[in-house]
Design a protein around this motif. Structure first.
Motif, PDB file in Angstrom:
ATOM      1  N   PRO A 176       0.823  -1.208   0.000  1.00  0.00           N
ATOM      2  CA  PRO A 176       0.000   0.000   0.000  1.00  0.00           C
ATOM      3  C   PRO A 176       0.859   1.260   0.000  1.00  0.00           C
ATOM      4  N   ASP A 177       0.246   2.380  -0.422  1.00  0.00           N
ATOM      5  CA  ASP A 177       0.910   3.693  -0.413  1.00  0.00           C
ATOM      6  C   ASP A 177       2.233   3.674  -1.182  1.00  0.00           C
ATOM      7  N   PHE A 178       2.286   2.864  -2.226  1.00  0.00           N
ATOM      8  CA  PHE A 178       3.529   2.715  -2.994  1.00  0.00           C
ATOM      9  C   PHE A 178       3.775   3.915  -3.906  1.00  0.00           C
ATOM     10  N   PHE A 179       2.701   4.479  -4.432  1.00  0.00           N
ATOM     11  CA  PHE A 179       2.856   5.504  -5.467  1.00  0.00           C
ATOM     12  C   PHE A 179       3.011   6.887  -4.829  1.00  0.00           C
ATOM     13  N   THR A 180       4.264   7.184  -4.518  1.00  0.00           N
ATOM     14  CA  THR A 180       4.659   8.457  -3.934  1.00  0.00           C
ATOM     15  C   THR A 180       4.501   9.576  -4.957  1.00  0.00           C
ATOM     16  N   GLU A 181       4.663  10.807  -4.510  1.00  0.00           N
ATOM     17  CA  GLU A 181       4.597  11.948  -5.424  1.00  0.00           C
ATOM     18  C   GLU A 181       5.547  11.771  -6.597  1.00  0.00           C
ATOM     19  N   GLN A 182       6.771  11.352  -6.305  1.00  0.00           N
ATOM     20  CA  GLN A 182       7.772  11.245  -7.360  1.00  0.00           C
ATOM     21  C   GLN A 182       7.419  10.141  -8.355  1.00  0.00           C
ATOM     22  N   ARG A 183       6.877   9.021  -7.885  1.00  0.00           N
ATOM     23  CA  ARG A 183       6.477   7.949  -8.793  1.00  0.00           C
ATOM     24  C   ARG A 183       5.289   8.384  -9.653  1.00  0.00           C
ATOM     25  N   VAL A 184       4.332   9.061  -9.035  1.00  0.00           N
ATOM     26  CA  VAL A 184       3.192   9.570  -9.801  1.00  0.00           C
ATOM     27  C   VAL A 184       3.664  10.544 -10.869  1.00  0.00           C
ATOM     28  N   LEU A 185       4.555  11.446 -10.498  1.00  0.00           N
ATOM     29  CA  LEU A 185       5.045  12.440 -11.450  1.00  0.00           C
ATOM     30  C   LEU A 185       5.856  11.795 -12.576  1.00  0.00           C
ATOM     31  N   THR A 186       6.631  10.777 -12.245  1.00  0.00           N
ATOM     32  CA  THR A 186       7.405  10.081 -13.278  1.00  0.00           C
ATOM     33  C   THR A 186       6.478   9.396 -14.281  1.00  0.00           C
ATOM     34  N   ILE A 187       5.466   8.685 -13.783  1.00  0.00           N
ATOM     35  CA  ILE A 187       4.534   7.986 -14.667  1.00  0.00           C
ATOM     36  C   ILE A 187       3.742   8.988 -15.507  1.00  0.00           C
ATOM     37  N   ALA A 188       3.273  10.069 -14.871  1.00  0.00           N
ATOM     38  CA  ALA A 188       2.535  11.083 -15.623  1.00  0.00           C
ATOM     39  C   ALA A 188       3.423  11.726 -16.689  1.00  0.00           C
ATOM     40  N   GLY A 189       4.703  11.919 -16.370  1.00  0.00           N
ATOM     41  CA  GLY A 189       5.628  12.465 -17.357  1.00  0.00           C
ATOM     42  C   GLY A 189       5.807  11.546 -18.544  1.00  0.00           C
ATOM     43  N   THR A 190       5.861  10.228 -18.283  1.00  0.00           N
ATOM     44  CA  THR A 190       5.946   9.262 -19.383  1.00  0.00           C
ATOM     45  C   THR A 190       4.684   9.317 -20.230  1.00  0.00           C
ATOM     46  N   CYS A 191       3.519   9.449 -19.582  1.00  0.00           N
ATOM     47  CA  CYS A 191       2.267   9.558 -20.335  1.00  0.00           C
ATOM     48  C   CYS A 191       2.292  10.787 -21.248  1.00  0.00           C
ATOM     49  N   ALA A 192       2.777  11.916 -20.719  1.00  0.00           N
ATOM     50  CA  ALA A 192       2.878  13.125 -21.529  1.00  0.00           C
ATOM     51  C   ALA A 192       3.838  12.913 -22.699  1.00  0.00           C
ATOM     52  N   GLY A 193       4.947  12.223 -22.428  1.00  0.00           N
ATOM     53  CA  GLY A 193       5.897  11.931 -23.498  1.00  0.00           C
ATOM     54  C   GLY A 193       5.315  11.013 -24.549  1.00  0.00           C
ATOM     55  N   LEU A 194       4.556  10.014 -24.128  1.00  0.00           N
ATOM     56  CA  LEU A 194       3.896   9.121 -25.079  1.00  0.00           C
ATOM     57  C   LEU A 194       2.871   9.867 -25.905  1.00  0.00           C
ATOM     58  N   ALA A 195       2.164  10.815 -25.282  1.00  0.00           N
ATOM     59  CA  ALA A 195       1.171  11.602 -26.010  1.00  0.00           C
ATOM     60  C   ALA A 195       1.817  12.422 -27.121  1.00  0.00           C
ATOM     61  N   ASP A 196       3.055  12.849 -26.907  1.00  0.00           N
ATOM     62  CA  ASP A 196       3.773  13.641 -27.904  1.00  0.00           C
ATOM     63  C   ASP A 196       4.489  12.785 -28.940  1.00  0.00           C
ATOM     64  N   SER A 197       4.464  11.471 -28.748  1.00  0.00           N
ATOM     65  CA  SER A 197       5.139  10.555 -29.674  1.00  0.00           C
ATOM     66  C   SER A 197       4.128   9.955 -30.645  1.00  0.00           C
ATOM     67  N   ASP A 198       4.620   9.065 -31.506  1.00  0.00           N
ATOM     68  CA  ASP A 198       3.740   8.324 -32.410  1.00  0.00           C
ATOM     69  C   ASP A 198       3.554   6.879 -31.953  1.00  0.00           C
ATOM     70  N   LEU A 199       3.904   6.586 -30.707  1.00  0.00           N
ATOM     71  CA  LEU A 199       3.904   5.198 -30.260  1.00  0.00           C
ATOM     72  C   LEU A 199       2.512   4.642 -29.981  1.00  0.00           C
ATOM     73  N   LEU A 200       1.499   5.501 -29.948  1.00  0.00           N
ATOM     74  CA  LEU A 200       0.122   5.031 -29.781  1.00  0.00           C
ATOM     75  C   LEU A 200      -0.653   5.139 -31.089  1.00  0.00           C
ATOM     76  N   THR A 201       0.078   5.264 -32.202  1.00  0.00           N
ATOM     77  CA  THR A 201      -0.546   5.366 -33.522  1.00  0.00           C
ATOM     78  C   THR A 201       0.044   4.300 -34.447  1.00  0.00           C
ATOM     79  N   PRO A 202      -0.659   3.198 -34.656  1.00  0.00           N
ATOM     80  CA  PRO A 202      -0.141   2.165 -35.559  1.00  0.00           C
ATOM     81  C   PRO A 202       0.038   2.700 -36.980  1.00  0.00           C
ATOM     82  N   PRO A 203       1.193   2.475 -37.596  1.00  0.00           N
ATOM     83  CA  PRO A 203       1.423   2.927 -38.973  1.00  0.00           C
ATOM     84  C   PRO A 203       0.443   2.258 -39.937  1.00  0.00           C
TER      85      PRO A 203
END
Length: 238
Positions: A207-234
């Protein structure tokens, strides 16, 4: 969209003003597709994975299904290991897996996966798991209001708002259990403009594993994925 704006857009305003380099670190974990042709074994590893047997009500049962899940049809492709070796969609899936591997190592989550919004073979709007680290889990989550009543993944996919569960035992919101050892979860949308193009789901055995820093890291990856083409199949035929 900058990291502060992204955090507010996905329903995490309380994290937007936290001084941290974690969002940038998370975005830097997004991998680029390789240019080299991969092996046939790599094709199989990226497209085919085991899934649990599902019960009549759609719940995870005991043991694995007889047939593994194959991503090729939901990507609009015919599964042919040799022909897919140099296909750009294969390179996309390799980069997605590299991203998941890096993020799982960075956060030390016990389970972590990226789901893409897609239309399955039955014409249904779903979140399909395209890369993950951890035990076998459900491949598709229906994007319907009825399924969202029992699933954080579907809820986040429909609303575009992140869900943080500090302790599953005390949580009274929608929750889909596939592993009874999971004690906490963070599910964050991948938001491109106003559209949810996918999610990152992360789970931990404490429990309580997702600290502020872990949440921010994951959210940052989501933002990076949103700016990439990795969720758009060619749109290229195999």
């Amino acid at each position: 969209m900058n990291h502060e704006s992204y955090l507010r857009a996905v329903g995490l305003p309380e994290f937007a003003d936290v001084p941290s380099d974690s969002p940038k670190r998370g975005a830097s974990l997004v991998a680029r597709p390789p240019h080299a042709t991969v092996t046939a074994d790599t094709v199989e590893e990226r497209y085919v994975y085991p899934v649990p047997e599902l019960g009549p009500d759609g719940a995870c049962g005991v043991g694995l299904a007889d047939d593994p899940y194959n991503l090729a049809p939901v990507c609009g492709l015919e599964y042919d290991r040799e022909r897919l070796r140099d296909h750009p969609n294969t390179a996309r899936l390799v980069a997605l897996q590299d991203t998941v591997d890096r993020l799982a190592e960075e956060t030390e989550a016990d389970w972590l996966g990226v789901y893409r919004r897609a239309t399955n073979a039955d014409g249904e709007d779903v979140l399909v798991k395209e890369a993950y680290v951890g035990d076998p889990s459900r491949a598709e989550f229906p994007l319907t209001e009825s399924f969202a009543e029992r699933s954080n993944n579907s809820t986040v996919g429909l609303t575009g708002e992140a869900v943080l569960v500090d302790d599953v035992a005390d949580y009274d919101g929608p929750y889909y259990e596939c592993d009874d050892s999971v004690r906490s979860e963070f599910c964050c949308p991948i938001l491109a403009g106003e559209d949810v193009v996918g999610i990152v789901d992360a789970e931990a055995h404490e429990p309580d594993f997702f600290t502020e820093q872990r949440v921010l890291t994951i959210a940052g990856t989501c933002a990076g994925l949103a700016d990439s083409d990795l969720l758009t199949p060619p749109r290229v035929e195999a």
